[in-house]
Design a protein around this motif. Structure first.
Motif, PDB file in Angstrom:
ATOM      1  N   THR A  51       0.841  -1.203   0.000  1.00  0.00           N
ATOM      2  CA  THR A  51       0.000   0.000   0.000  1.00  0.00           C
ATOM      3  C   THR A  51       0.870   1.245   0.000  1.00  0.00           C
ATOM      4  O   THR A  51       2.049   1.210   0.373  1.00  0.00           O
ATOM      5  CB  THR A  51      -0.903   0.008   1.230  1.00  0.00           C
ATOM      6  OG1 THR A  51      -0.083   0.061   2.413  1.00  0.00           O
ATOM      7  CG2 THR A  51      -1.767  -1.255   1.280  1.00  0.00           C
ATOM      8  N   ASP A  52       0.282   2.354  -0.401  1.00  0.00           N
ATOM      9  CA  ASP A  52       1.001   3.619  -0.419  1.00  0.00           C
ATOM     10  C   ASP A  52       1.456   4.022   0.979  1.00  0.00           C
ATOM     11  O   ASP A  52       2.555   4.577   1.150  1.00  0.00           O
ATOM     12  CB  ASP A  52       0.133   4.724  -1.020  1.00  0.00           C
ATOM     13  CG  ASP A  52      -0.140   4.494  -2.505  1.00  0.00           C
ATOM     14  OD1 ASP A  52       0.644   3.754  -3.131  1.00  0.00           O
ATOM     15  OD2 ASP A  52      -1.142   5.037  -3.019  1.00  0.00           O
ATOM     16  N   ALA A  53       0.610   3.726   1.975  1.00  0.00           N
ATOM     17  CA  ALA A  53       0.968   4.082   3.348  1.00  0.00           C
ATOM     18  C   ALA A  53       2.183   3.285   3.821  1.00  0.00           C
ATOM     19  O   ALA A  53       3.088   3.822   4.465  1.00  0.00           O
ATOM     20  CB  ALA A  53      -0.225   3.833   4.273  1.00  0.00           C
ATOM     21  N   ALA A  54       2.214   1.998   3.482  1.00  0.00           N
ATOM     22  CA  ALA A  54       3.350   1.163   3.883  1.00  0.00           C
ATOM     23  C   ALA A  54       4.627   1.615   3.176  1.00  0.00           C
ATOM     24  O   ALA A  54       5.699   1.671   3.784  1.00  0.00           O
ATOM     25  CB  ALA A  54       3.050  -0.299   3.574  1.00  0.00           C
ATOM     26  N   ALA A  95       5.267   4.647   2.045  1.00  0.00           N
ATOM     27  CA  ALA A  95       5.678   5.936   2.598  1.00  0.00           C
ATOM     28  C   ALA A  95       6.352   5.760   3.947  1.00  0.00           C
ATOM     29  O   ALA A  95       7.364   6.415   4.251  1.00  0.00           O
ATOM     30  CB  ALA A  95       4.464   6.858   2.710  1.00  0.00           C
ATOM     31  N   ALA A  96       5.813   4.839   4.776  1.00  0.00           N
ATOM     32  CA  ALA A  96       6.411   4.608   6.092  1.00  0.00           C
ATOM     33  C   ALA A  96       7.812   4.019   5.965  1.00  0.00           C
ATOM     34  O   ALA A  96       8.737   4.404   6.687  1.00  0.00           O
ATOM     35  CB  ALA A  96       5.510   3.681   6.905  1.00  0.00           C
ATOM     36  N   THR A 123      10.311   6.642   4.842  1.00  0.00           N
ATOM     37  CA  THR A 123      10.685   7.496   5.967  1.00  0.00           C
ATOM     38  C   THR A 123      11.661   6.775   6.890  1.00  0.00           C
ATOM     39  O   THR A 123      12.645   7.356   7.359  1.00  0.00           O
ATOM     40  CB  THR A 123       9.436   7.924   6.755  1.00  0.00           C
ATOM     41  OG1 THR A 123       8.541   8.613   5.879  1.00  0.00           O
ATOM     42  CG2 THR A 123       9.814   8.832   7.916  1.00  0.00           C
TER      43      THR A 123
END
Length: 315
Positions: free
Chosen positions: A45-48, A50-51, A54
């Motif tokens: 996923t995009d959230a994973a 992005a995390a 970071t």
């Protein structure tokens, strides 16, 4: 050899590795592929993603990423492989050890054969022995490694059944079995180096034998063997040292064909696998380790120059 010269050479090695690190880091940044996607997969996923970016500091400016990477390398941390999720440093050092073992055995075999051939060709210049050595040298230079390797496997492994065709066995686990697996690749690699070094020794020794100090030593009544080996051969070996030092760089990176054919997991093969997999930490670590090894070998070659020829003084 003076201490200031040693310090100067060591600083030059550091400067060279700094330039190499800049080039390697810049090249890995322009390679296609996203490190986060490689680690989590295309379905992440995009959230994973992005995390993870970071966490890996991939969103930081490039200069910050470079300084962080160099700082970790100085501490011996080359990062985590994107392909295996294991530390890159130990894997690359193990691969380097296998390549260095192959290089040391190949160079040792080359010296045992090339030096006597070069001396024989120079002493018997223009005779049958010289012509035979020249023919062997030309054949060694002309045949590519993959041709020599294929012929060696076909003859000694498939037809005569003397040696195993491919594979690698650590000498610590099975010394005789590991040595059997190394015989063919070592001989294949040595062929080209024997051709180069024997011709160079022959050429240099012919020039040295016609020099004034050799004539003077002969006129003094020194035995021919003493003049040949103590004075002439010693000085004719100096250019061969440079060739051997350059061949180490070739052995570490240029024998990927031999490592691939004989299935030897050396650092050249590991680097190719890393490039194919877009494994950026492995590419950076492998290239930097090879560059450092090459610099150290050339530094040792300079030291041997001064040991063999007392006329050379490094200031």
């Amino acid at each position: 050899m003076s201490t200031p010269y040693l310090i100067k050479r060591l600083l030059l090695i550091v400067y060279t590795l700094f330039i190499v690190s800049l080039i390697v880091f810049a090249m890995t940044q322009v390679l296609p592929g996203d490190a986060a996607v490689m680690m989590l997969g295309q379905n992440a996923t995009d959230a994973a993603l992005a995390a993870l970016r970071t966490q890996m500091h991939l969103n930081d400016p490039l200069w910050m990423q470079y300084l962080r990477w160099v700082g970790n390398v100085i501490r011996g941390d080359f990062g985590i492989s994107l392909r295996t999720s294991q530390p890159v440093g130990p894997a690359m050092m193990q691969a380097l050890g296998r390549s260095l073992l192959l290089a040391v055995l190949s160079i040792s075999l080359m010296l045992v054969i090339a030096v006597p051939l070069g001396i024989l060709a120079a002493v018997r210049r223009g005779r049958i022995a010289d012509l035979v050595v020249s023919l062997v040298s030309y054949l060694g230079v002309s045949l590519p490694e993959f041709v020599t390797a294929t012929l060696a496997i076909t003859l000694f492994a498939d037809y005569m059944k003397w040696l195993p065709p491919t594979g690698y066995v650590p000498l610590t686990e099975n010394f005789w079995g590991g040595l059997q697996h190394l015989i063919l690749p070592v001989c294949v690699i040595s062929v080209v180096m024997i051709a180069h070094v024997s011709r160079m020794i022959r050429s240099e020794l012919v020039d040295v034998l016609h020099s004034d100090y050799i004539r003077a030593a002969t006129l003094k009544g020194l035995p021919r063997r003493t003049v040949l080996f103590r004075h002439a051969v010693r000085n004719s070996l100096l250019p061969a040292i440079t060739v051997v030092a350059l061949d180490v760089g070739y052995l570490l990176g240029g024998v990927i064909v031999v490592e691939e054919i004989f299935a030897i997991p050396g650092i050249g093969r590991a680097l190719i696998v890393a490039i194919q997999a877009r494994d950026l930490p492995a590419i950076q670590a492998g290239t930097l380790i090879m560059a450092a090894t090459y610099c150290i070998v050339n530094f040792i070659a300079d030291l041997l120059y001064a040991v063999l020829d007392k006329r050379i003084q490094y200031d």
